[in-house]
Design an enzyme around this catalytic site. Structure first.
Site, PDB file in Angstrom:
ATOM      1  N   HIS A  26       0.839  -1.204   0.000  1.00  0.00           N
ATOM      2  CA  HIS A  26       0.000   0.000   0.000  1.00  0.00           C
ATOM      3  C   HIS A  26       0.879   1.262   0.000  1.00  0.00           C
ATOM      4  O   HIS A  26       0.625   2.205  -0.745  1.00  0.00           O
ATOM      5  CB  HIS A  26      -0.877   0.057   1.250  1.00  0.00           C
ATOM      6  CG  HIS A  26      -1.902  -1.034   1.355  1.00  0.00           C
ATOM      7  ND1 HIS A  26      -2.051  -1.811   2.476  1.00  0.00           N
ATOM      8  CD2 HIS A  26      -2.850  -1.471   0.491  1.00  0.00           C
ATOM      9  CE1 HIS A  26      -3.048  -2.664   2.301  1.00  0.00           C
ATOM     10  NE2 HIS A  26      -3.537  -2.501   1.097  1.00  0.00           N
ATOM     11  N   LYS A  45     -16.143  -7.173   4.410  1.00  0.00           N
ATOM     12  CA  LYS A  45     -15.178  -8.023   5.119  1.00  0.00           C
ATOM     13  C   LYS A  45     -15.144  -7.679   6.604  1.00  0.00           C
ATOM     14  O   LYS A  45     -15.239  -6.510   6.973  1.00  0.00           O
ATOM     15  CB  LYS A  45     -13.758  -7.774   4.584  1.00  0.00           C
ATOM     16  CG  LYS A  45     -13.555  -8.064   3.127  1.00  0.00           C
ATOM     17  CD  LYS A  45     -12.107  -7.722   2.781  1.00  0.00           C
ATOM     18  CE  LYS A  45     -11.940  -7.307   1.343  1.00  0.00           C
ATOM     19  NZ  LYS A  45     -10.675  -6.632   1.091  1.00  0.00           N
ATOM     20  N   ARG A  51      -2.064  -6.330  -8.485  1.00  0.00           N
ATOM     21  CA  ARG A  51      -1.000  -7.283  -8.177  1.00  0.00           C
ATOM     22  C   ARG A  51      -0.909  -8.393  -9.212  1.00  0.00           C
ATOM     23  O   ARG A  51       0.146  -8.769  -9.652  1.00  0.00           O
ATOM     24  CB  ARG A  51      -1.233  -7.914  -6.795  1.00  0.00           C
ATOM     25  CG  ARG A  51      -0.844  -7.020  -5.673  1.00  0.00           C
ATOM     26  CD  ARG A  51      -1.477  -7.454  -4.397  1.00  0.00           C
ATOM     27  NE  ARG A  51      -2.917  -7.273  -4.448  1.00  0.00           N
ATOM     28  CZ  ARG A  51      -3.724  -7.366  -3.420  1.00  0.00           C
ATOM     29  NH1 ARG A  51      -3.238  -7.682  -2.248  1.00  0.00           N
ATOM     30  NH2 ARG A  51      -5.012  -7.170  -3.540  1.00  0.00           N
ATOM     31  N   SER A  70      -2.934  -7.717   2.896  1.00  0.00           N
ATOM     32  CA  SER A  70      -3.220  -7.600   4.335  1.00  0.00           C
ATOM     33  C   SER A  70      -3.557  -8.974   4.912  1.00  0.00           C
ATOM     34  O   SER A  70      -3.195  -9.278   6.051  1.00  0.00           O
ATOM     35  CB  SER A  70      -4.391  -6.639   4.564  1.00  0.00           C
ATOM     36  OG  SER A  70      -4.084  -5.368   4.070  1.00  0.00           O
TER      37      SER A  70
HETATM   38  P1  ADP Z   1      -9.628  -3.572  -0.789  1.00  0.00           P
HETATM   39  O1  ADP Z   1     -10.343  -4.298   0.293  1.00  0.00           O
HETATM   40  O2  ADP Z   1     -10.332  -2.390  -1.328  1.00  0.00           O
HETATM   41  O3  ADP Z   1      -9.031  -4.462  -1.868  1.00  0.00           O
HETATM   42  P2  ADP Z   1      -6.979  -3.387   0.232  1.00  0.00           P
HETATM   43  O4  ADP Z   1      -6.554  -2.674   1.458  1.00  0.00           O
HETATM   44  O5  ADP Z   1      -6.853  -4.859   0.235  1.00  0.00           O
HETATM   45  O6  ADP Z   1      -8.448  -2.920  -0.013  1.00  0.00           O
HETATM   46  O7  ADP Z   1      -6.226  -2.807  -1.023  1.00  0.00           O
HETATM   47  C1  ADP Z   1      -6.357  -1.458  -1.411  1.00  0.00           C
HETATM   48  C2  ADP Z   1      -5.706  -1.262  -2.753  1.00  0.00           C
HETATM   49  O8  ADP Z   1      -4.318  -1.534  -2.655  1.00  0.00           O
HETATM   50  C3  ADP Z   1      -6.221  -2.178  -3.850  1.00  0.00           C
HETATM   51  O9  ADP Z   1      -6.213  -1.479  -5.054  1.00  0.00           O
HETATM   52  C4  ADP Z   1      -5.213  -3.281  -3.874  1.00  0.00           C
HETATM   53  O10 ADP Z   1      -5.156  -3.921  -5.142  1.00  0.00           O
HETATM   54  C5  ADP Z   1      -3.948  -2.516  -3.597  1.00  0.00           C
HETATM   55  N1  ADP Z   1      -2.895  -3.345  -3.011  1.00  0.00           N
HETATM   56  C6  ADP Z   1      -2.974  -4.147  -1.936  1.00  0.00           C
HETATM   57  N2  ADP Z   1      -1.804  -4.769  -1.709  1.00  0.00           N
HETATM   58  C7  ADP Z   1      -0.951  -4.362  -2.692  1.00  0.00           C
HETATM   59  C8  ADP Z   1       0.404  -4.661  -3.044  1.00  0.00           C
HETATM   60  N3  ADP Z   1       1.104  -5.543  -2.361  1.00  0.00           N
HETATM   61  N4  ADP Z   1       0.936  -4.041  -4.117  1.00  0.00           N
HETATM   62  C9  ADP Z   1       0.183  -3.172  -4.834  1.00  0.00           C
HETATM   63  N5  ADP Z   1      -1.087  -2.856  -4.576  1.00  0.00           N
HETATM   64  C10 ADP Z   1      -1.659  -3.442  -3.522  1.00  0.00           C
END
Ligand code: ADP
Length: 162
Positions: free
Chosen positions: A17, A41, A90, A128
């Site tokens: 992030h 979630k 990703r 996460s």
């Molecule tokens: P959501 O529940 O909206 O997917 P996340 O917190 O899981 O929220 O992710 C928020 C954003 O960050 C999404 O666009 C996700 O694809 C991106 N993201 C999460 N982990 C990574 C990573 N390791 N590298 C690049 N982008 C990421």
């Protein structure tokens, strides 16, 4: 001036992030990191805890704001006069869902665009959920999240088990 929104659950925030946040600020003049309150979630951290975590980590950046939001992302974008949404990609598995959401958002609010940043290779596997999984077994998560939040994650998981 261009203002972008980076929405997500950030439960918890990871280096993946933070990498997207850092890179977004090179494209937009101002970035709002928007923490979802109404995610379907079940989250480990409360909304206030997630906002605080991100605010503390990003406090040195004048051009980044951290806020929580519920409801429709496009409404939040309109209210904040943002011109685009940033999402991280990703793998192909992210793509189908992201494409659908971005098209839906543009259909209901034609002024908004979504830009996708491909993940940096070193964080391609990182999510996460993986952090929570490894931490729940007492594994080392220092490669995944900033040092300042490591103990918070272990503590939270421990409390959850009690
Ligand atoms: P959501 O529940 O909206 O997917 P996340 O917190 O899981 O929220 O992710 C928020 C954003 O960050 C999404 O666009 C996700 O694809 C991106 N993201 C999460 N982990 C990574 C990573 N390791 N590298 C690049 N982008 C990421």
């Amino acid at each position: 001036m261009t203002r972008a929104i980076y929405p997500g659950s950030f439960d918890p925030v990871t280096f993946g992030h933070l990498d997207i946040i850092e890179r977004s600020t090179k494209i937009a003049d101002e970035l709002i990191v928007a923490v979802l309150t109404n995610s379907a979630k079940k989250s480990l951290f409360s909304i206030d805890e997630r906002v605080k975590m991100l605010s503390d980590l990003l406090s040195g950046h004048d051009n980044i704001r951290v806020e929580s939001f519920g409801g429709l992302l496009v409404d939040f974008a309109k209210e904040n006069d943002a011109s685009f949404i940033v999402r991280g990609l990703r793998a192909v598995t992210d793509f189908e869902y992201e494409l659908q959401i971005s098209q839906m958002n543009r259909t209901i609010y034609s002024e908004i665009d979504t830009i996708f940043l491909t993940t940096s290779l070193e964080y391609a596997y990182l999510s996460s959920s993986i952090v929570k999984e490894v931490a729940s077994y007492g594994g080392d998560i220092s490669h995944f999240v900033p040092e300042s939040i490591i103990d918070m994650i272990y503590d939270k998981l421990r409390k959850q088990r009690i």
